[in-house]
Design an enzyme around this catalytic site. Structure first.
Site, PDB file in Angstrom:
ATOM      1  N   ASN A   7     -91.339  11.379  66.304  1.00 53.92           N
ATOM      2  CA  ASN A   7     -90.976  10.104  65.693  1.00 53.92           C
ATOM      3  C   ASN A   7     -89.614  10.317  65.016  1.00 53.92           C
ATOM      4  O   ASN A   7     -89.540  10.864  63.918  1.00 53.92           O
ATOM      5  CB  ASN A   7     -92.050   9.718  64.664  1.00 53.92           C
ATOM      6  CG  ASN A   7     -91.771   8.386  64.004  1.00 53.92           C
ATOM      7  OD1 ASN A   7     -90.717   7.775  64.244  1.00 53.92           O
ATOM      8  ND2 ASN A   7     -92.684   7.929  63.175  1.00 53.92           N
ATOM      9  N   ARG A  92     -92.268   8.046  69.815  1.00 53.74           N
ATOM     10  CA  ARG A  92     -92.432   6.725  69.211  1.00 53.74           C
ATOM     11  C   ARG A  92     -91.098   6.002  69.382  1.00 53.74           C
ATOM     12  O   ARG A  92     -90.048   6.488  68.967  1.00 53.74           O
ATOM     13  CB  ARG A  92     -92.748   6.857  67.729  1.00 53.74           C
ATOM     14  CG  ARG A  92     -92.905   5.489  67.119  1.00 53.74           C
ATOM     15  CD  ARG A  92     -93.122   5.499  65.665  1.00 53.74           C
ATOM     16  NE  ARG A  92     -93.305   4.126  65.232  1.00 53.74           N
ATOM     17  CZ  ARG A  92     -93.345   3.761  63.973  1.00 53.74           C
ATOM     18  NH1 ARG A  92     -93.226   4.652  63.028  1.00 53.74           N
ATOM     19  NH2 ARG A  92     -93.517   2.498  63.677  1.00 53.74           N
ATOM     20  N   HIS A 181     -95.225  -2.181  64.803  1.00 49.86           N
ATOM     21  CA  HIS A 181     -96.462  -1.488  64.401  1.00 49.86           C
ATOM     22  C   HIS A 181     -97.567  -1.659  65.451  1.00 49.86           C
ATOM     23  O   HIS A 181     -98.755  -1.584  65.132  1.00 49.86           O
ATOM     24  CB  HIS A 181     -97.010  -2.023  63.057  1.00 49.86           C
ATOM     25  CG  HIS A 181     -96.112  -1.796  61.892  1.00 49.86           C
ATOM     26  ND1 HIS A 181     -95.859  -2.769  60.943  1.00 49.86           N
ATOM     27  CD2 HIS A 181     -95.416  -0.706  61.500  1.00 49.86           C
ATOM     28  CE1 HIS A 181     -95.040  -2.296  60.030  1.00 49.86           C
ATOM     29  NE2 HIS A 181     -94.741  -1.043  60.340  1.00 49.86           N
ATOM     30  N   ARG A 242     -88.049  -4.798  51.826  1.00 51.59           N
ATOM     31  CA  ARG A 242     -87.623  -5.925  52.686  1.00 51.59           C
ATOM     32  C   ARG A 242     -88.221  -7.235  52.191  1.00 51.59           C
ATOM     33  O   ARG A 242     -89.379  -7.263  51.760  1.00 51.59           O
ATOM     34  CB  ARG A 242     -88.079  -5.683  54.135  1.00 51.59           C
ATOM     35  CG  ARG A 242     -87.325  -4.578  54.816  1.00 51.59           C
ATOM     36  CD  ARG A 242     -87.892  -4.289  56.190  1.00 51.59           C
ATOM     37  NE  ARG A 242     -88.292  -2.900  56.290  1.00 51.59           N
ATOM     38  CZ  ARG A 242     -89.046  -2.390  57.262  1.00 51.59           C
ATOM     39  NH1 ARG A 242     -89.478  -3.160  58.242  1.00 51.59           N
ATOM     40  NH2 ARG A 242     -89.370  -1.123  57.262  1.00 51.59           N
ATOM     41  N   GLU A 398    -101.165   6.552  64.428  1.00 50.98           N
ATOM     42  CA  GLU A 398    -100.222   6.164  65.480  1.00 50.98           C
ATOM     43  C   GLU A 398     -99.889   7.354  66.387  1.00 50.98           C
ATOM     44  O   GLU A 398     -99.715   7.185  67.589  1.00 50.98           O
ATOM     45  CB  GLU A 398     -98.947   5.609  64.843  1.00 50.98           C
ATOM     46  CG  GLU A 398     -99.176   4.242  64.192  1.00 50.98           C
ATOM     47  CD  GLU A 398     -98.115   3.869  63.166  1.00 50.98           C
ATOM     48  OE1 GLU A 398     -98.138   4.453  62.059  1.00 50.98           O
ATOM     49  OE2 GLU A 398     -97.272   3.016  63.468  1.00 50.98           O
TER      50      GLU A 398
END
Ligand code: ADP
Length: 411
Positions: A7, A92, A181, A242, A398
């Site tokens: 990742n 990823r 996601h 965010r 993940e």
């Protein structure tokens, strides 16, 4: 069969090496501050060798991958004898654009599509490409697979992915809702479906991935039909830094106040907003909950005398917006069988799960406050008495999804 999962971020690179016969992790770690000074933490979890945790020069992603391979194969910290024991690499990958609806073996076409996707995810794709190129250089003969964050959401219908802006931006520039996601939403919804009898058909699920970045997905018959993030990961619920969905005119308004360019204003909305913007001191939910007087272990409000009002407000805004989106997804799904919380906050914050569910009493969703008062280190059913839908907290994984997809594709 061992699969290395990578990742890659702009200055970091996380990795896990899986033995796919058992799906156990052999080693995991992360390279930080790539391009600055460099730090590597490597944990050979499977054999009790010591953890390596030290500053080490990492000028580029290529040096980072070399350092990871050196540690994985070394006498002192290693878990495999040589590079040949890495049979495949899964990456990823943030964006698959309109071309990729599932994971894909990395070849020239995939690289081309990724390069084209830079315009849609300029912060993430270049880092993903650096990770892919570094691995290609170090392991030229090892097959590599790209697992896209956007792929799970390819089943979203047009009515949910088309933005009400001139249609030519969709036709000519691929501007639409993509969602992110995806591997996490897919993993936790699959687990919930197993707990609900194993048949995806007929199930109505909402997954809340609440971490530094957060998104919700509405999942019908096991397929994503809507999600809160959009063409970029800025849309949707408020996040650590965010802003989530706000009046788009704010870009103009803030640019006028600050005398900033669009790029600098977007930086404010991406990096200085969300709960950090409201609280002002931290984007970490542990800090914010502590400042709001929350007992992190059970989610109870313990200290109401000395609470920081803006910390309390940041948590209120977050819980309200999540609950509001859940309400809209109950409409999109035509009902709800299970509500799922996952990722750093969803798994570990009893307070946030409770604050969100307290706002859902009007639509018949209740949690059991006592069962909820723990961290979810494994599948946790927190459904309250009389609740119309199950409420679960499920640890996401993940990396395991990426490793499984990689195996599936290279077969
Ligand atoms: P990322 O999006 O970087 O993968 P994570 O899924 O790891 O993020 O989530 C990070 C968030 O989880 C941080 O805001 C952190 O404060 C929060 N978190 C972790 N543990 C707890 C806890 N015990 N209580 C509340 N929040 C927590």
């Amino acid at each position: 069969m061992n699969v290395l999962v990578i990742n890659a971020g702009s200055s970091s690179l996380k990795y896990q090496l899986f033995d796919m016969k058992t799906e156990n992790i052999l080693a995991k770690g992360n390279c930080d501050r790539i391009g600055l000074d460099g730090h590597l933490k490597h944990n050979p979890v499977s054999n009790g060798k010591p953890v390596f945790d030290s500053d080490i020069a990492l000028p580029t992603h290529a040096e980072a991958i070399s350092a990871v391979i050196e540690k994985l194969t070394s006498d002192d910290y290693g878990v495999i004898g040589s590079l040949s024991e890495i049979n495949a690499v899964g990456h990823r990958t943030v964006h698959g654009g309109r071309k990729f609806f599932g994971s894909a073996l990395i070849n020239d076409e995939v690289i081309e599509v990724l390069e084209d996707c830079i315009r849609l995810a300029p912060l993430h794709i270049p880092a993903n490409l650096m990770g892919i190129n570094a691995c290609k250089e170090a392991m030229p003969n090892v097959p590599m697979v790209a697992v896209f964050d956007t792929a799970f959401h390819h089943t979203i219908p047009e009515s949910a992915y088309i933005y009400p802006i001139p249609y030519k931006y969709y036709e000519e520039n691929d501007i639409r809702r993509y969602g992110f996601h995806g591997t996490s939403h897919r993993y936790v919804s699959d687990i919930a479906i197993k707990h609900m009898g194993g048949k995806a058909e007929g199930t109505k699920i909402i997954t809340c991935h609440l971490g530094n970045g957060s998104s919700l997905a509405a999942i019908k018959d096991g397929k994503s039909i809507d999600t809160t993030m959009g063409v970029t990961p800025l849309e949707g619920i408020p996040m650590g830094t965010r802003c989530g969905s706000v009046d788009p005119s704010l870009v103009d308004v803030i640019s006028s106040i600050e005398n900033t360019s669009i790029k600098d204003t977007m930086d404010i909305l991406n990096k200085k907003s969300g709960v950090l913007g409201i609280y002002g001191k931290s984007s970490d939910f542990r800090d914010i909950e502590t400042a709001a007087g929350v007992d992190l272990d059970n989610g109870d409000l313990t200290d109401t005398a000395n609470t920081d009002k803006r910390a309390t407000l940041a948590l209120d805004v977050f819980a309200y917006q999540v609950a509001k989106f859940i309400g809209s997804y109950i409409v999109a799904l035509g009902g709800l069988d299970a509500l799922i919380f996952t990722a750093g906050i969803g798994e570990n914050s009893p307070f946030i799960r409770r604050a969100i569910c307290e706002k859902l009493g009007g639509v018949g969703i209740h949690i059991d406050v006592r069962k909820n008062a723990v961290r979810a280190s494994e599948f946790l059913d927190v459904t309250g008495e009389g609740s119309k839908a199950k409420v679960y907290a499920i640890p996401t994984n993940e990396e395991l999804v990426i490793a499984r997809d990689t195996m599936e594709i290279i077969k």
